[in-house]
Design a protein around this motif. Structure first.
Motif, PDB file in Angstrom:
ATOM      1  N   ALA A 141      99.020  12.201  16.440  1.00  0.00           N
ATOM      2  CA  ALA A 141      99.810  12.806  15.184  1.00  0.00           C
ATOM      3  C   ALA A 141     101.175  13.575  15.470  1.00  0.00           C
ATOM      4  CB  ALA A 141      98.843  13.397  14.125  1.00  0.00           C
ATOM      5  N   ALA A 142     100.878  14.321  16.841  1.00  0.00           N
ATOM      6  CA  ALA A 142     101.684  15.257  16.908  1.00  0.00           C
ATOM      7  C   ALA A 142     103.030  14.687  17.415  1.00  0.00           C
ATOM      8  CB  ALA A 142     101.370  16.509  17.844  1.00  0.00           C
ATOM      9  N   PHE A 143     103.040  13.623  18.165  1.00  0.00           N
ATOM     10  CA  PHE A 143     104.047  12.926  18.853  1.00  0.00           C
ATOM     11  C   PHE A 143     104.582  12.263  17.436  1.00  0.00           C
ATOM     12  CE2 PHE A 143     105.985   9.096  19.918  1.00  0.00           C
ATOM     13  CZ  PHE A 143     106.792   9.517  21.096  1.00  0.00           C
ATOM     14  N   VAL A 144     103.865  11.729  16.885  1.00  0.00           N
ATOM     15  CA  VAL A 144     104.490  10.997  15.795  1.00  0.00           C
ATOM     16  C   VAL A 144     105.487  11.900  14.872  1.00  0.00           C
ATOM     17  CG1 VAL A 144     104.018   9.659  13.405  1.00  0.00           C
ATOM     18  CG2 VAL A 144     102.920   8.964  15.728  1.00  0.00           C
ATOM     19  N   ARG A 145     104.850  13.358  14.527  1.00  0.00           N
ATOM     20  CA  ARG A 145     105.428  14.098  13.720  1.00  0.00           C
ATOM     21  C   ARG A 145     106.946  14.379  14.147  1.00  0.00           C
ATOM     22  NH1 ARG A 145     106.046  18.978  14.890  1.00  0.00           N
ATOM     23  NH2 ARG A 145     104.191  19.099  16.056  1.00  0.00           N
ATOM     24  N   GLY A 146     106.787  14.847  15.637  1.00  0.00           N
ATOM     25  CA  GLY A 146     108.123  14.803  16.256  1.00  0.00           C
ATOM     26  C   GLY A 146     109.106  13.433  16.071  1.00  0.00           C
ATOM     27  N   ASN A 173     110.844  13.329  12.919  1.00  0.00           N
ATOM     28  CA  ASN A 173     111.929  14.275  12.637  1.00  0.00           C
ATOM     29  C   ASN A 173     112.890  14.439  13.725  1.00  0.00           C
ATOM     30  OD1 ASN A 173     110.684  16.054  10.236  1.00  0.00           O
ATOM     31  ND2 ASN A 173     108.995  15.692  11.312  1.00  0.00           N
ATOM     32  N   GLU A 174     113.242  13.421  14.571  1.00  0.00           N
ATOM     33  CA  GLU A 174     114.107  13.472  15.304  1.00  0.00           C
ATOM     34  C   GLU A 174     115.470  13.234  14.414  1.00  0.00           C
ATOM     35  OE1 GLU A 174     115.029  12.843  19.024  1.00  0.00           O
ATOM     36  OE2 GLU A 174     113.050  14.225  19.281  1.00  0.00           O
ATOM     37  N   PRO A 175     116.584  13.972  14.647  1.00  0.00           N
ATOM     38  CA  PRO A 175     117.877  13.726  14.054  1.00  0.00           C
ATOM     39  C   PRO A 175     118.052  12.193  13.945  1.00  0.00           C
ATOM     40  CG  PRO A 175     117.936  15.614  15.239  1.00  0.00           C
ATOM     41  CD  PRO A 175     116.583  14.938  15.668  1.00  0.00           C
ATOM     42  N   ALA A 176     118.160  11.551  14.999  1.00  0.00           N
ATOM     43  CA  ALA A 176     118.774  10.172  15.105  1.00  0.00           C
ATOM     44  C   ALA A 176     117.772   9.262  14.044  1.00  0.00           C
ATOM     45  CB  ALA A 176     118.525   9.438  16.613  1.00  0.00           C
ATOM     46  N   TRP A 177     116.425   9.547  14.053  1.00  0.00           N
ATOM     47  CA  TRP A 177     115.528   8.758  13.164  1.00  0.00           C
ATOM     48  C   TRP A 177     115.997   9.091  11.757  1.00  0.00           C
ATOM     49  CZ3 TRP A 177     111.126   5.584  14.553  1.00  0.00           C
ATOM     50  CH2 TRP A 177     110.436   5.320  13.241  1.00  0.00           C
ATOM     51  N   ILE A 178     116.084  10.364  11.550  1.00  0.00           N
ATOM     52  CA  ILE A 178     116.516  10.665   9.968  1.00  0.00           C
ATOM     53  C   ILE A 178     117.713   9.889   9.634  1.00  0.00           C
ATOM     54  CG2 ILE A 178     116.986  12.331   8.398  1.00  0.00           C
ATOM     55  CD1 ILE A 178     114.751  13.910   9.873  1.00  0.00           C
ATOM     56  N   HIS A 224     119.446   7.388  11.211  1.00  0.00           N
ATOM     57  CA  HIS A 224     119.827   5.887  11.071  1.00  0.00           C
ATOM     58  C   HIS A 224     118.477   4.913  10.626  1.00  0.00           C
ATOM     59  CE1 HIS A 224     123.123   6.410  13.774  1.00  0.00           C
ATOM     60  NE2 HIS A 224     122.442   6.800  14.876  1.00  0.00           N
ATOM     61  N   ILE A 225     117.286   5.802  10.391  1.00  0.00           N
ATOM     62  CA  ILE A 225     116.222   5.031   9.891  1.00  0.00           C
ATOM     63  C   ILE A 225     115.882   5.316   8.513  1.00  0.00           C
ATOM     64  CG2 ILE A 225     113.819   4.135   9.848  1.00  0.00           C
ATOM     65  CD1 ILE A 225     114.211   4.389  13.191  1.00  0.00           C
ATOM     66  N   TYR A 226     114.927   6.622   8.491  1.00  0.00           N
ATOM     67  CA  TYR A 226     114.934   7.261   7.172  1.00  0.00           C
ATOM     68  C   TYR A 226     114.164   8.678   7.375  1.00  0.00           C
ATOM     69  CZ  TYR A 226     109.862   6.163   6.759  1.00  0.00           C
ATOM     70  OH  TYR A 226     108.557   5.920   7.042  1.00  0.00           O
ATOM     71  N   ASP A 227     114.148   9.438   6.282  1.00  0.00           N
ATOM     72  CA  ASP A 227     113.358  10.662   6.475  1.00  0.00           C
ATOM     73  C   ASP A 227     112.022  10.497   5.584  1.00  0.00           C
ATOM     74  OD1 ASP A 227     112.244  13.104   6.512  1.00  0.00           O
ATOM     75  OD2 ASP A 227     114.029  14.276   5.462  1.00  0.00           O
ATOM     76  N   ALA A 228     110.987  10.327   6.641  1.00  0.00           N
ATOM     77  CA  ALA A 228     109.645  10.065   6.121  1.00  0.00           C
ATOM     78  C   ALA A 228     108.967  11.065   5.372  1.00  0.00           C
ATOM     79  CB  ALA A 228     108.882   9.608   7.170  1.00  0.00           C
ATOM     80  N   GLN A 229     109.693  12.393   5.573  1.00  0.00           N
ATOM     81  CA  GLN A 229     109.069  13.578   4.565  1.00  0.00           C
ATOM     82  C   GLN A 229     107.626  13.928   5.347  1.00  0.00           C
ATOM     83  OE1 GLN A 229     110.648  15.471   2.332  1.00  0.00           O
ATOM     84  NE2 GLN A 229     112.649  13.815   2.880  1.00  0.00           N
ATOM     85  N   VAL A 230     107.565  13.608   6.676  1.00  0.00           N
ATOM     86  CA  VAL A 230     106.335  14.199   7.454  1.00  0.00           C
ATOM     87  C   VAL A 230     106.662  15.291   8.192  1.00  0.00           C
ATOM     88  CG1 VAL A 230     104.930  13.341   9.294  1.00  0.00           C
ATOM     89  CG2 VAL A 230     105.498  11.691   7.522  1.00  0.00           C
ATOM     90  N   ARG A 231     106.128  16.562   7.828  1.00  0.00           N
ATOM     91  CA  ARG A 231     106.542  17.760   8.435  1.00  0.00           C
ATOM     92  C   ARG A 231     105.264  18.509   9.358  1.00  0.00           C
ATOM     93  NH1 ARG A 231     110.754  15.602   7.526  1.00  0.00           N
ATOM     94  NH2 ARG A 231     112.154  16.137   6.064  1.00  0.00           N
ATOM     95  N   PHE A 241     112.646   6.141  19.799  1.00  0.00           N
ATOM     96  CA  PHE A 241     112.223   6.742  20.997  1.00  0.00           C
ATOM     97  C   PHE A 241     112.929   8.356  20.905  1.00  0.00           C
ATOM     98  CE2 PHE A 241     111.602   2.622  22.330  1.00  0.00           C
ATOM     99  CZ  PHE A 241     110.583   2.558  23.395  1.00  0.00           C
ATOM    100  N   PRO A 242     112.250   9.280  20.970  1.00  0.00           N
ATOM    101  CA  PRO A 242     113.067  10.716  21.055  1.00  0.00           C
ATOM    102  C   PRO A 242     114.068  10.683  21.906  1.00  0.00           C
ATOM    103  CG  PRO A 242     110.595  11.011  21.218  1.00  0.00           C
ATOM    104  CD  PRO A 242     110.913   9.365  21.429  1.00  0.00           C
ATOM    105  N   ALA A 243     114.988  11.385  21.581  1.00  0.00           N
ATOM    106  CA  ALA A 243     116.475  11.591  22.503  1.00  0.00           C
ATOM    107  C   ALA A 243     115.964  11.940  23.684  1.00  0.00           C
ATOM    108  CB  ALA A 243     117.260  12.466  21.961  1.00  0.00           C
TER     109      ALA A 243
END
Length: 255
Positions: free
Chosen positions: A19-24, A27-32, A34-41, A97-99
């Motif tokens: 879960a902690a990895f997925v949250r990160g 919320n990666e800037p590139a994920w938000i 180019h893909i979408y903001d899942a609103q997972v905080r 993938f995270p940056a």
């Protein structure tokens, strides 16, 4: 549950402890961008996202987005796999993938292995990949693994334009050949090598029966189901049914 391996990577089912990895990642800037903001905080929201968006699909479809681990040290690097998006006619290969892990070829290696798995283990005849129009690095990965750039298009799956990539199997096969290949995949799923693809061999009606009131979506539960059906691995009486996703096997309700 392990799905596949490459020279450097292992792709497996996500689990709640990720879960902690997925949250990160979400919320990666590139994920938000180019893909979408899942609103997972929070980690709790990430755990729910894993269960609802990932674990459920492993059972319902027999595939999904998988965790990408580095074989050398077991570090979790990212996400890769294939999903059936609402609004797209064919399954869609994706990855993220995270940056901090960019520039090592992990995305291409995971995407290439996913592409092979889709064709060889899941028996898919048509595949897609979609990116944001300006996400050229992801597009280059899709072209590199063997997909064709179809240009910018408006799809029902996305609000704005997407760049669409496709692959279609050029080999025509008869129904008999398709069914024979399905039975081989079914046997491989029941006997172990392709366990994660078990429900990809089944009709939607069979999957609905399996999923009715199911709460345990663990790999162990899928192993238990496979053990229950082990005697059906080479059963020629199982009925093959043509579905929108291709030929599937109908397991009787009493099995």
């Amino acid at each position: 549950m392990e799905v596949l391996r490459t020279a450097r990577l292992r792709l497996r089912w996500f689990r709640q402890s990720d879960a902690a990895f997925v949250r990160g990642l979400l919320n990666e800037p590139a994920w938000i961008e180019h893909i979408y903001d899942a609103q997972v905080r929070t980690d709790e929201q990430a755990a729910a996202w894993i269960r609802e968006r990932l674990e459920a699909r492993y059972w319902l479809l027999g595939f999904g987005f998988w965790a990408v681990e580095r074989l050398e040290d077991g570090e979790l690097l990212g996400l890769a796999g294939v999903i059936q998006r609402e609004g797209l006619p064919y399954p869609d290969i994706g990855y993220g993938f995270p940056a901090r892990f960019w520039g090592h070829g992990y995305a291409r290696e995971a995407a290439s292995a996913t592409f092979d798995y889709c064709r060889q283990v899941l028996g898919m005849r048509h595949l897609m990949g979609t990116t944001a129009p300006e996400n050229h690095p992801s597009g280059r990965v899709l072209v590199a693994i063997g997909m064709t750039d179809e240009g910018e298009q408006q799809t029902e799956a996305h609000e704005g334009l997407s760049r669409v990539y496709t692959w279609h199997d050029p080999i025509e096969r008869s129904d008999a050949e398709e069914i024979a290949a399905l039975r081989l995949r079914w046997r491989a799923a029941l006997t172990g090598p392709a366990r994660a693809a078990l429900t990809a061999c089944l009709t939607p009606e069979t999957v609905d029966r399996v999923m009715a009131s199911r709460t345990d979506l663990s790999p162990q539960a899928l192993d238990h189901l496979a053990q229950r059906w082990a005697a059906l691995a080479d059963d020629p009486t199982l009925r093959a049914v043509r579905t929108p996703a291709g030929w599937r096997l109908d397991v009787p309700a009493d099995r």
